[in-house]
Design an enzyme around this catalytic site. Sequence first.
Site, short mmCIF file in Angstrom:
data_model
loop_
_atom_site.label_atom_id
_atom_site.label_comp_id
_atom_site.label_asym_id
_atom_site.label_seq_id
_atom_site.Cartn_x
_atom_site.Cartn_y
_atom_site.Cartn_z
N LYS A 85 31.61 54.90 -7.42
CA LYS A 85 30.49 55.11 -8.36
C LYS A 85 29.62 56.29 -7.90
O LYS A 85 29.13 57.07 -8.72
CB LYS A 85 29.67 53.82 -8.48
CG LYS A 85 28.42 53.95 -9.33
CD LYS A 85 28.68 54.16 -10.81
CE LYS A 85 27.36 54.38 -11.56
NZ LYS A 85 27.48 54.51 -12.99
N LYS A 100 18.01 57.72 -8.07
CA LYS A 100 18.41 56.69 -7.09
C LYS A 100 19.90 56.85 -6.73
O LYS A 100 20.28 56.80 -5.57
CB LYS A 100 18.11 55.32 -7.71
CG LYS A 100 18.54 54.10 -6.95
CD LYS A 100 19.83 53.47 -7.45
CE LYS A 100 19.90 53.15 -8.91
NZ LYS A 100 21.14 52.50 -9.33
P1 NAD Z 1 17.23 48.33 -16.53
O1 NAD Z 1 16.03 48.74 -15.75
O2 NAD Z 1 17.27 48.53 -18.00
O3 NAD Z 1 17.55 46.75 -16.27
C1 NAD Z 1 17.38 46.09 -15.03
C2 NAD Z 1 16.97 44.64 -15.32
O4 NAD Z 1 16.86 43.93 -14.08
C3 NAD Z 1 15.61 44.53 -16.01
O5 NAD Z 1 15.73 43.70 -17.15
C4 NAD Z 1 14.71 43.90 -14.93
O6 NAD Z 1 13.68 43.10 -15.49
C5 NAD Z 1 15.71 43.09 -14.14
N1 NAD Z 1 15.32 42.74 -12.77
C6 NAD Z 1 14.81 43.58 -11.80
N2 NAD Z 1 14.67 42.92 -10.64
C7 NAD Z 1 15.09 41.64 -10.87
C8 NAD Z 1 15.23 40.46 -10.05
N3 NAD Z 1 14.86 40.46 -8.75
N4 NAD Z 1 15.71 39.33 -10.61
C9 NAD Z 1 16.08 39.31 -11.91
N5 NAD Z 1 15.99 40.38 -12.74
C10 NAD Z 1 15.51 41.53 -12.22
O7 NAD Z 1 18.46 49.04 -15.83
P2 NAD Z 1 19.93 49.34 -16.42
O8 NAD Z 1 19.93 50.68 -17.08
O9 NAD Z 1 20.44 48.14 -17.14
O10 NAD Z 1 20.73 49.55 -15.04
C11 NAD Z 1 21.10 48.44 -14.21
C12 NAD Z 1 22.06 48.95 -13.13
O11 NAD Z 1 23.23 49.53 -13.77
C13 NAD Z 1 21.46 50.07 -12.25
O12 NAD Z 1 21.93 49.93 -10.93
C14 NAD Z 1 22.00 51.35 -12.89
O13 NAD Z 1 22.07 52.40 -11.96
C15 NAD Z 1 23.37 50.88 -13.37
N6 NAD Z 1 23.93 51.63 -14.52
C16 NAD Z 1 23.17 51.94 -15.60
C17 NAD Z 1 23.75 52.66 -16.68
C18 NAD Z 1 22.94 53.04 -17.91
O14 NAD Z 1 23.46 53.89 -18.69
N7 NAD Z 1 21.77 52.49 -18.15
C19 NAD Z 1 25.09 53.03 -16.63
C20 NAD Z 1 25.85 52.66 -15.51
C21 NAD Z 1 25.26 51.96 -14.46
#
Ligand code: NAD
Length: 306
Positions: free
Chosen positions: A173, A241
């Site tokens: 990744k 990040k």
């Molecule tokens: P986001 O910020 O939209 O969602 C994260 C969620 O986690 C939020 O709903 C938050 O309230 C929750 N959260 C945070 N801490 C918590 C805890 N201790 N317990 C329970 N819930 C908790 O982020 P996202 O865009 O969905 O990304 C999530 C992961 O996926 C990241 O690591 C990101 O790098 C990766 N990612 C994102 C994308 C994208 O296009 N958005 C694509 C590939 C990978």
Amino acid sequence: MTDTRIGFIGLGIMGRPMAGNLLRAGYSLCVYDIRPEAVASLVGEGARGAMCAREVAEQSEVVITLLPDTPDVELAVFGQDGVSQGARPGMLYIDMSTIAPSAARRIHDRLAAQGVEALDAPVSGGELGAREATLSIMVGGKASAFERALPILRTLGRRIVHVGGPGAGQLAKACNQIVVAVTLQAVAEALTLARKAGVDPQKVREALLGGFASSRVLEVHGLRMIERHFEPGFRIRLHRKDLRIALETACELSVPLLATSLVANELDALLARGLAELDHSGLALLVEELAGMGHAGPEEMGPQPS
Ligand code: NAD
């Protein structure tokens, strides 16, 4: 195998549609997020809501997390009322967040001591890939755990590759995020040059999509840059990040990542302008500012809640 009880923690941009896909595939699902409204929306679709990560683990044979960063995952797994407190030997833990490969290895080893198998299985393909279950999923961990996870992962993605042992999925990744970052920079530069030269960037994108310059980034993020559509998507702070993870991992191995460092610095400049929550295609705003074509400022965020 849809009789497997799955727990899902982290219902954000990616987690929410992925949890929805598991429900639609017929899995029994227990969900948790620190935002109660995110839990409520999945409960409305038939999931059971939990009050903490421990409760999710107590009710599940397989637990998935999809959280922002390494400290969030470590807190959800090993913190108070975390997954490890509710886990029983034989449980499978799959972390689909993007975190440091070294942290994924640590989590694997700590859970193994409890009799819990762990996989790192980060994803690529964005919100659209999450919704349409077309994600690319890169998996690190033991082959036995991978085989066990495969039917579930097939509900979430299309290309699923067992890359290697613990941490190998996260390493893949990091490689993915290097390619996306540097391609974003190239697309932003190309479209900015076209605009300043008075040539229609939409036509340039259309022409480039047929040749060697074609890419998903040109297709999806290029369009976002042209249409000025910077709602996330993938937030600038999360891509910063990911580049930190790539640069730290490369530093441990004495691998210079020159182009990646440049984009990381540019993302810092956007963070300093208060644009952390913009989609990462907002990188174009900085390239345009450097070309004397405007100012990348908070107005790009659109109206903010008062
Ligand atoms: P986001 O910020 O939209 O969602 C994260 C969620 O986690 C939020 O709903 C938050 O309230 C929750 N959260 C945070 N801490 C918590 C805890 N201790 N317990 C329970 N819930 C908790 O982020 P996202 O865009 O969905 O990304 C999530 C992961 O996926 C990241 O690591 C990101 O790098 C990766 N990612 C994102 C994308 C994208 O296009 N958005 C694509 C590939 C990978």
